[in-house]
Design a protein around this motif. Structure first.
Motif, mmCIF file in Angstrom:
data_model
loop_
_atom_site.group_PDB
_atom_site.id
_atom_site.type_symbol
_atom_site.label_atom_id
_atom_site.label_comp_id
_atom_site.label_asym_id
_atom_site.label_seq_id
_atom_site.Cartn_x
_atom_site.Cartn_y
_atom_site.Cartn_z
ATOM 1 N N LEU A 181 31.243 31.358 30.423
ATOM 2 C CA LEU A 181 31.611 32.694 29.959
ATOM 3 C C LEU A 181 32.861 32.642 29.083
ATOM 4 O O LEU A 181 32.970 33.365 28.085
ATOM 5 C CB LEU A 181 31.833 33.620 31.152
ATOM 6 N N THR A 182 33.803 31.799 29.448
ATOM 7 C CA THR A 182 35.016 31.656 28.638
ATOM 8 C C THR A 182 34.680 31.146 27.240
ATOM 9 O O THR A 182 35.206 31.633 26.235
ATOM 10 C CB THR A 182 36.002 30.689 29.319
ATOM 11 N N SER A 183 33.789 30.164 27.176
ATOM 12 C CA SER A 183 33.429 29.598 25.875
ATOM 13 C C SER A 183 32.753 30.624 24.983
ATOM 14 O O SER A 183 32.812 30.529 23.753
ATOM 15 C CB SER A 183 32.519 28.375 26.069
ATOM 16 N N PHE A 207 33.713 38.358 33.718
ATOM 17 C CA PHE A 207 32.592 39.168 34.203
ATOM 18 C C PHE A 207 32.503 40.466 33.417
ATOM 19 O O PHE A 207 31.413 40.892 33.009
ATOM 20 C CB PHE A 207 32.770 39.461 35.692
ATOM 21 N N ALA A 208 33.650 41.109 33.188
ATOM 22 C CA ALA A 208 33.669 42.366 32.441
ATOM 23 C C ALA A 208 33.169 42.175 31.015
ATOM 24 O O ALA A 208 32.457 43.028 30.471
ATOM 25 C CB ALA A 208 35.074 42.948 32.436
ATOM 26 N N ALA A 209 33.516 41.041 30.408
ATOM 27 C CA ALA A 209 33.071 40.766 29.044
ATOM 28 C C ALA A 209 31.561 40.614 28.986
ATOM 29 O O ALA A 209 30.895 41.133 28.077
ATOM 30 C CB ALA A 209 33.758 39.512 28.508
ATOM 31 N N ALA A 210 30.998 39.894 29.963
ATOM 32 C CA ALA A 210 29.544 39.724 29.996
ATOM 33 C C ALA A 210 28.848 41.050 30.262
ATOM 34 O O ALA A 210 27.802 41.350 29.683
ATOM 35 C CB ALA A 210 29.173 38.701 31.065
ATOM 36 N N LEU A 211 29.449 41.859 31.125
ATOM 37 C CA LEU A 211 28.867 43.167 31.452
ATOM 38 C C LEU A 211 28.896 44.098 30.254
ATOM 39 O O LEU A 211 27.992 44.923 30.060
ATOM 40 C CB LEU A 211 29.628 43.787 32.626
ATOM 41 N N ALA A 212 29.923 43.959 29.431
ATOM 42 C CA ALA A 212 30.058 44.821 28.250
ATOM 43 C C ALA A 212 29.165 44.375 27.100
ATOM 44 O O ALA A 212 28.969 45.119 26.134
ATOM 45 C CB ALA A 212 31.512 44.832 27.790
ATOM 46 N N ASP A 213 28.622 43.182 27.195
ATOM 47 C CA ASP A 213 27.749 42.655 26.140
ATOM 48 C C ASP A 213 26.333 43.202 26.354
ATOM 49 O O ASP A 213 25.706 42.904 27.373
ATOM 50 C CB ASP A 213 27.744 41.119 26.209
ATOM 51 N N PRO A 214 25.816 43.986 25.426
ATOM 52 C CA PRO A 214 24.469 44.548 25.621
ATOM 53 C C PRO A 214 23.364 43.493 25.630
ATOM 54 O O PRO A 214 22.296 43.721 26.190
ATOM 55 C CB PRO A 214 24.319 45.509 24.431
ATOM 56 N N GLU A 215 23.617 42.343 25.029
ATOM 57 C CA GLU A 215 22.635 41.266 25.006
ATOM 58 C C GLU A 215 23.322 39.935 25.309
ATOM 59 O O GLU A 215 23.522 39.097 24.430
ATOM 60 C CB GLU A 215 21.947 41.203 23.642
ATOM 61 N N PRO A 216 23.692 39.720 26.571
ATOM 62 C CA PRO A 216 24.452 38.511 26.912
ATOM 63 C C PRO A 216 23.622 37.229 26.880
ATOM 64 O O PRO A 216 24.178 36.140 26.833
ATOM 65 C CB PRO A 216 24.933 38.801 28.336
ATOM 66 N N GLY A 217 22.332 37.358 26.904
ATOM 67 C CA GLY A 217 21.506 36.158 26.980
ATOM 68 C C GLY A 217 21.381 35.688 28.420
ATOM 69 O O GLY A 217 22.211 36.006 29.274
ATOM 70 N N ASP A 219 21.747 32.709 29.843
ATOM 71 C CA ASP A 219 22.789 31.815 30.363
ATOM 72 C C ASP A 219 24.020 32.590 30.800
ATOM 73 O O ASP A 219 24.550 32.370 31.900
ATOM 74 C CB ASP A 219 23.177 30.784 29.295
ATOM 75 N N CYS A 220 24.479 33.504 29.954
ATOM 76 C CA CYS A 220 25.689 34.254 30.279
ATOM 77 C C CYS A 220 25.439 35.264 31.404
ATOM 78 O O CYS A 220 26.313 35.482 32.251
ATOM 79 C CB CYS A 220 26.219 34.971 29.038
ATOM 80 N N ALA A 221 24.271 35.876 31.395
ATOM 81 C CA ALA A 221 23.965 36.842 32.453
ATOM 82 C C ALA A 221 23.942 36.159 33.820
ATOM 83 O O ALA A 221 24.505 36.665 34.801
ATOM 84 C CB ALA A 221 22.628 37.521 32.171
ATOM 85 N N LEU A 222 23.325 34.986 33.889
ATOM 86 C CA LEU A 222 23.282 34.258 35.161
ATOM 87 C C LEU A 222 24.661 33.719 35.544
ATOM 88 O O LEU A 222 25.006 33.668 36.734
ATOM 89 C CB LEU A 222 22.275 33.113 35.071
ATOM 90 N N ALA A 223 25.436 33.320 34.543
ATOM 91 C CA ALA A 223 26.800 32.854 34.833
ATOM 92 C C ALA A 223 27.634 33.983 35.419
ATOM 93 O O ALA A 223 28.401 33.780 36.370
ATOM 94 C CB ALA A 223 27.445 32.319 33.557
ATOM 95 N N ALA A 224 27.485 35.184 34.860
ATOM 96 C CA ALA A 224 28.214 36.341 35.390
ATOM 97 C C ALA A 224 27.752 36.661 36.806
ATOM 98 O O ALA A 224 28.562 36.971 37.690
ATOM 99 C CB ALA A 224 28.018 37.543 34.479
ATOM 100 N N LEU A 225 26.459 36.569 37.033
ATOM 101 C CA LEU A 225 25.926 36.828 38.376
ATOM 102 C C LEU A 225 26.495 35.848 39.390
ATOM 103 O O LEU A 225 26.783 36.204 40.539
ATOM 104 C CB LEU A 225 24.397 36.735 38.346
ATOM 105 N N ALA A 226 26.697 34.592 38.960
ATOM 106 C CA ALA A 226 27.251 33.570 39.853
ATOM 107 C C ALA A 226 28.680 33.885 40.276
ATOM 108 O O ALA A 226 29.168 33.364 41.287
ATOM 109 C CB ALA A 226 27.199 32.202 39.177
#
Length: 285
Positions: A181-183, A207-217, A219-226
């Motif tokens: 997520l940082t990358s 997590f907030a950045a991924a949540l704010a992304d309407p299309e995180p993809g 990889d990022c969505a699962l990383a945020a979930l983790a």
């Protein structure tokens, strides 16, 4: 037994004890013996062995420990990771100095550090008439020019183009969820910390950045979930801490229950349940 035989025998024993190739020669112009080796034990350890086993000859023996290219690059990577690299003008000198008190430096490397060293040296390699040769000095230049080690965790760039610090990166094997997520999402100071030290941003912000992304993809969505388990446990710890402060300031369990919209007894039970939970899992795992 002659002095030469004693010294050479000691060096042979030390070589076997430490599993490290060691050589010795006498230099007539210095009137001294030199013991040479790469990486291996520290100079102080070798000289201590000389003092114990050949006390009459220790004044004429000196240690000359060199370092492999891999060890020097490893040390430089660690200097960037600790934030110390910026304090030095000569990165190679700093890297060698940092190795002086570390025995067998390559044995202390983690799997990730070893992979980063390999990546840096492979990027430094050039084809020559003798084959492909890797250059530690050029690897250090790459680290300095790219202002850190974050790029070592990025996918190899195509052609000569290297990834910029703020450019979103594809999923890299070995990255933890918070690092992935940082990358992708780090900006400003967080981007600089990632570029220079491969330091991840705070989990809540990632997590907030991924949540704010309407299309995180995916990889990022699962990383945020983790990260959810870590964030939930961290919030529980924070709730316990603020309840403790409220109670210390004079709040009753009735007051706490009113804020939480539960009964007095339930508030106390809720607090005890949270306080008994184990420490939250690390976000960087």
């Amino acid at each position: 037994m002659s002095r030469s035989t004693e010294i050479r025998s000691l060096v042979h024993r030390l070589s076997k004890i430490h599993g490290c190739a060691m050589e010795t020669d006498y230099y007539d112009h210095r009137k001294k013996w030199e013991i040479r080796w790469h990486d291996g034990p520290t100079s102080s350890l070798v000289l201590a062995a000389v003092a114990r086993q050949l006390p009459d000859h220790r004044e004429i023996i000196y240690a000359s420990r060199d370092f492999s290219e891999e060890a020097i690059v490893l040390s430089a990577i660690r200097l960037f990771a600790s934030g110390e690299a910026s304090q030095w003008r000569d990165l190679r000198y700093a890297a060698i100095r940092a190795l002086e008190d570390i025995g067998f430096p390559l044995r202390t490397a983690t799997d990730r550090e070893s992979a980063m060293v390999e990546r840096a040296l492979e990027e430094s390699a050039r084809d020559t008439r003798w084959g492909r040769e890797r250059d530690a000095d050029y690897a250090l230049k790459l680290l300095a020019d790219r202002r850190g080690i974050g790029w070592l965790l990025a996918p190899p760039a195509t052609g000569d183009r290297q990834p910029e610090a703020d450019t979103p990166l594809a999923a890299v094997p070995g990255l933890t969820p918070i690092e992935l997520l940082t990358s992708h999402y780090a900006r400003g100071d967080h981007a600089a910390a990632w570029r220079e030290r491969a330091a991840p941003m705070p989990a809540a912000e990632a997590f907030a950045a991924a949540l704010a992304d309407p299309e995180p993809g995916q990889d990022c969505a699962l990383a945020a979930l983790a990260l959810v388990e870590h964030l939930r446990a961290t919030l529980d710890d924070q709730e316990v801490a603020i309840i403790d402060r409220a109670r210390a300031a004079g709040a009753s369990w009735t007051d706490v229950g009113q804020v939480l919209r539960i009964a007095r007894q339930s508030a106390h039970k809720h607090y005890k349940t949270l306080a008994a939970r184990p420490a939250p899992p690390s976000a960087n795992s």
